[in-house]
Design a protein around this motif. Sequence first.
Motif, short mmCIF file in Angstrom:
data_model
loop_
_atom_site.label_atom_id
_atom_site.label_comp_id
_atom_site.label_asym_id
_atom_site.label_seq_id
_atom_site.Cartn_x
_atom_site.Cartn_y
_atom_site.Cartn_z
N ARG A 182 30.55 44.49 26.63
CA ARG A 182 31.99 44.70 26.74
C ARG A 182 32.46 45.00 28.16
O ARG A 182 33.53 44.57 28.56
N HIS A 183 31.66 45.72 28.92
CA HIS A 183 32.15 46.16 30.23
C HIS A 183 31.46 45.49 31.41
O HIS A 183 32.09 45.20 32.41
N VAL A 184 30.15 45.31 31.30
CA VAL A 184 29.43 44.76 32.44
C VAL A 184 29.58 43.25 32.51
O VAL A 184 29.86 42.68 33.56
N TRP A 185 29.39 42.58 31.36
CA TRP A 185 29.38 41.12 31.34
C TRP A 185 30.64 40.49 31.94
O TRP A 185 30.54 39.57 32.76
N PRO A 186 31.87 40.95 31.59
CA PRO A 186 33.06 40.33 32.17
C PRO A 186 33.06 40.38 33.70
O PRO A 186 33.60 39.50 34.36
N LYS A 187 32.43 41.40 34.24
CA LYS A 187 32.38 41.53 35.69
C LYS A 187 31.31 40.61 36.28
O LYS A 187 31.45 40.08 37.37
N VAL A 188 30.23 40.44 35.53
CA VAL A 188 29.09 39.68 36.02
C VAL A 188 29.32 38.17 35.87
O VAL A 188 28.93 37.38 36.74
N ALA A 189 29.98 37.77 34.78
CA ALA A 189 30.10 36.35 34.45
C ALA A 189 30.66 35.48 35.58
O ALA A 189 30.09 34.43 35.88
N PRO A 190 31.77 35.89 36.24
CA PRO A 190 32.27 35.02 37.30
C PRO A 190 31.27 34.82 38.42
O PRO A 190 31.11 33.70 38.92
N ALA A 191 30.57 35.89 38.78
CA ALA A 191 29.58 35.79 39.85
C ALA A 191 28.48 34.82 39.45
O ALA A 191 28.01 34.01 40.25
N ILE A 192 28.08 34.89 38.18
CA ILE A 192 27.03 33.99 37.70
C ILE A 192 27.53 32.56 37.69
O ILE A 192 26.80 31.63 38.05
N ALA A 193 28.81 32.37 37.32
CA ALA A 193 29.37 31.01 37.30
C ALA A 193 29.32 30.39 38.68
O ALA A 193 28.93 29.23 38.85
N VAL A 194 29.69 31.18 39.69
CA VAL A 194 29.66 30.67 41.07
C VAL A 194 28.23 30.27 41.44
O VAL A 194 27.98 29.17 41.96
#
Lengths: 309, 359
Positions: A182-194
């Motif tokens: 709920r909290h970490v993934w939304p922050k991590v996902a964009p960085a991973i997408a890049v």
Amino acid sequence: MIRAVWQLRLGRICIVVLTLIALLGILGPMLAPYGPNDQDVAVMLQGPSAAHWLGTDDLGRDVLSRLLAGSTLSLVAALEAVGIGLVLGVLPGLLSMVFGRIFEWVSLRVMDALITLPFMVFAVAMTALLGNGLHQAMFAVGLLVAPAFYRITRAAAMTVIGSSFVEAARLTGLSELAVIRRHVWPKVAPAIAVTTASMLGTGLVVVSSLTFLGIGIVPPEPTWGGMMATDLNFLYQKPWGPLVPAALIIITVAALSGLADALRDATGQSGRSLISARRAKQARAKAARNAGGPVAPAGRPDDRSTVDA
Amino acid sequence: MVTVLGGQTTDVAPGVPAVGDGPTSPGTGGSGPGRTRALHGVTGLLRWVVRTLLVVVPVFLFATFVTFVLGAVSDLSPAGVVLGDAATPEQVAEVEARFGLDKPVVVQYLDWLGGLLHGDLGQSWFNGISVSEQIGQRLEVSGSVAGLALIIGVVGGVTLGLLAALTRGSWIDRSITVVCTFIATIPPFVMAMALIVVFCVAIPLLPSAGYVSPTVDVGRWLACIILPALALSADVVADIARQLRTGLVSAYQENYVTGALVRGLSPRRILFKHVLRNGSGPAITTLGLRIPALIGGAVVTESIFAMPGYGRFAAEGALRGDVPVVQGALVVAIVLVLAFNLVINAMLVRLRPVAGRGI
């Protein structure tokens, strides 16, 4: 995220180009006018003609057909490598934030070890030891791109995991897994997408380099890199031979790195939060006035600094 | 190669005694007088070396062990290479015993590690010649190409990056950025073929294959290595130029530059003592990240330019299933990468003491 990327002109161009290339990969073998391995000795090493749009190679095989058939293999291989890297990098990256010190230390050291391995030499060694196949080679490449995912995941997660709202969430009895989701993934996902976008470019380059060397494929099977290796032997007879496969590789890699840039801009990771295309334009003009020119695109140190910031 | 890196530091080095320049330059860190700072630097560097060794040695052991175990679990055997298909089990056992393969894997690994300390990497399964000897003979070829590529990469990258940063906003800056972005997308082997088409086929200026030792003929040596070096370095030039430009441009926007301007320091002094010192970190890190690619790139460029180098040796060994050769090549590559990482990290620590805190 995709909508935000679409709002940027760069993002739009890259998505269109990549869609076309993906279509080429999916439909390519069906569109091919000849079989990729059909030989016709009567028409060896010919230039473009009505019958053979891109000419023929040294065995009289139709270059266009081989190119179309080869696109599937090259693209799928790059996807496979990055997929493996994604799993091997992101999971330990997230788990290292949860599983305590020992796991963290060990995973950090393993990633350090992997990052010192030179890509090509390691991939070559792995295929020698595990058997000469594309999957083995892609596993090696995936293993080597994993540290990039691991680091980017940790860097992004680190900014959230220590914050007070996460602590509050924990105190309310939310499980570790739920906190991450709920909290970490939304922050991590964009960085991973890049990182995924830019690593796909790297993966494609490595795949084509390996197949160029004849590693990971069995000869008659067509790949972009393998076709260029054939062209290399006939450069004096057909100097324009490698042009089309080279262009395909370059366009795909450029589109992927462009997509990585657009993703970074759209998700506000480059320090510019651009929501609409107009504001993107304004900001770019402003940035050009202040700093001059567009901001330099992907590069690993860049990735890290943008996330750290 | 190290002298080249040193050459680049001298550009930056004037920043080191710049403590007197005062608080405007955050890169200089400590506030004490020069001598204690230098002392701090020495003990700091020592501590850093120890800590780095603590990281590097396990990494090295881990990486070599993995390659060794992989070699052991693969069903490759020297018997297959030496004897062919028509071998009796006794012959196979005899050959495997000669290469020490009848012992347990851990014993084999320790034997191999012991040999490594003496510079012995075992024998090729294919022709029985010592691997370290063969790699040693070939390192001259790869070293020449990689060294020249490194020189071109650093000189070209720094020149373009500086030029772009100094003319930021102008058409020069923009065209440099565009060209570098384009070059960065070209894989080295594509670049190599493009160079062959231009300089060997279209304008027959340079040889497209082969190698001549500098002890034989320096001119022909250069002619042979210039194209592979260019192909390898294109990426490095583009990457360093872009990172240096970004780093310098953002350093130019810092308050201490405005402060220095207000105090009437000359543009040159601002560039060398403040901006370069603080803005070149990412570029140097990039150089460090590019070193494995330079070493690994040898595998591809040497095959294209038909050079009897280390990379081609590794690729051929791999295609033949010659495990000791592959392991040896990997070890040499790892050692080279680790050594260069040490050099790069030392440069970063010297440039920005903060960098020494987290390896």
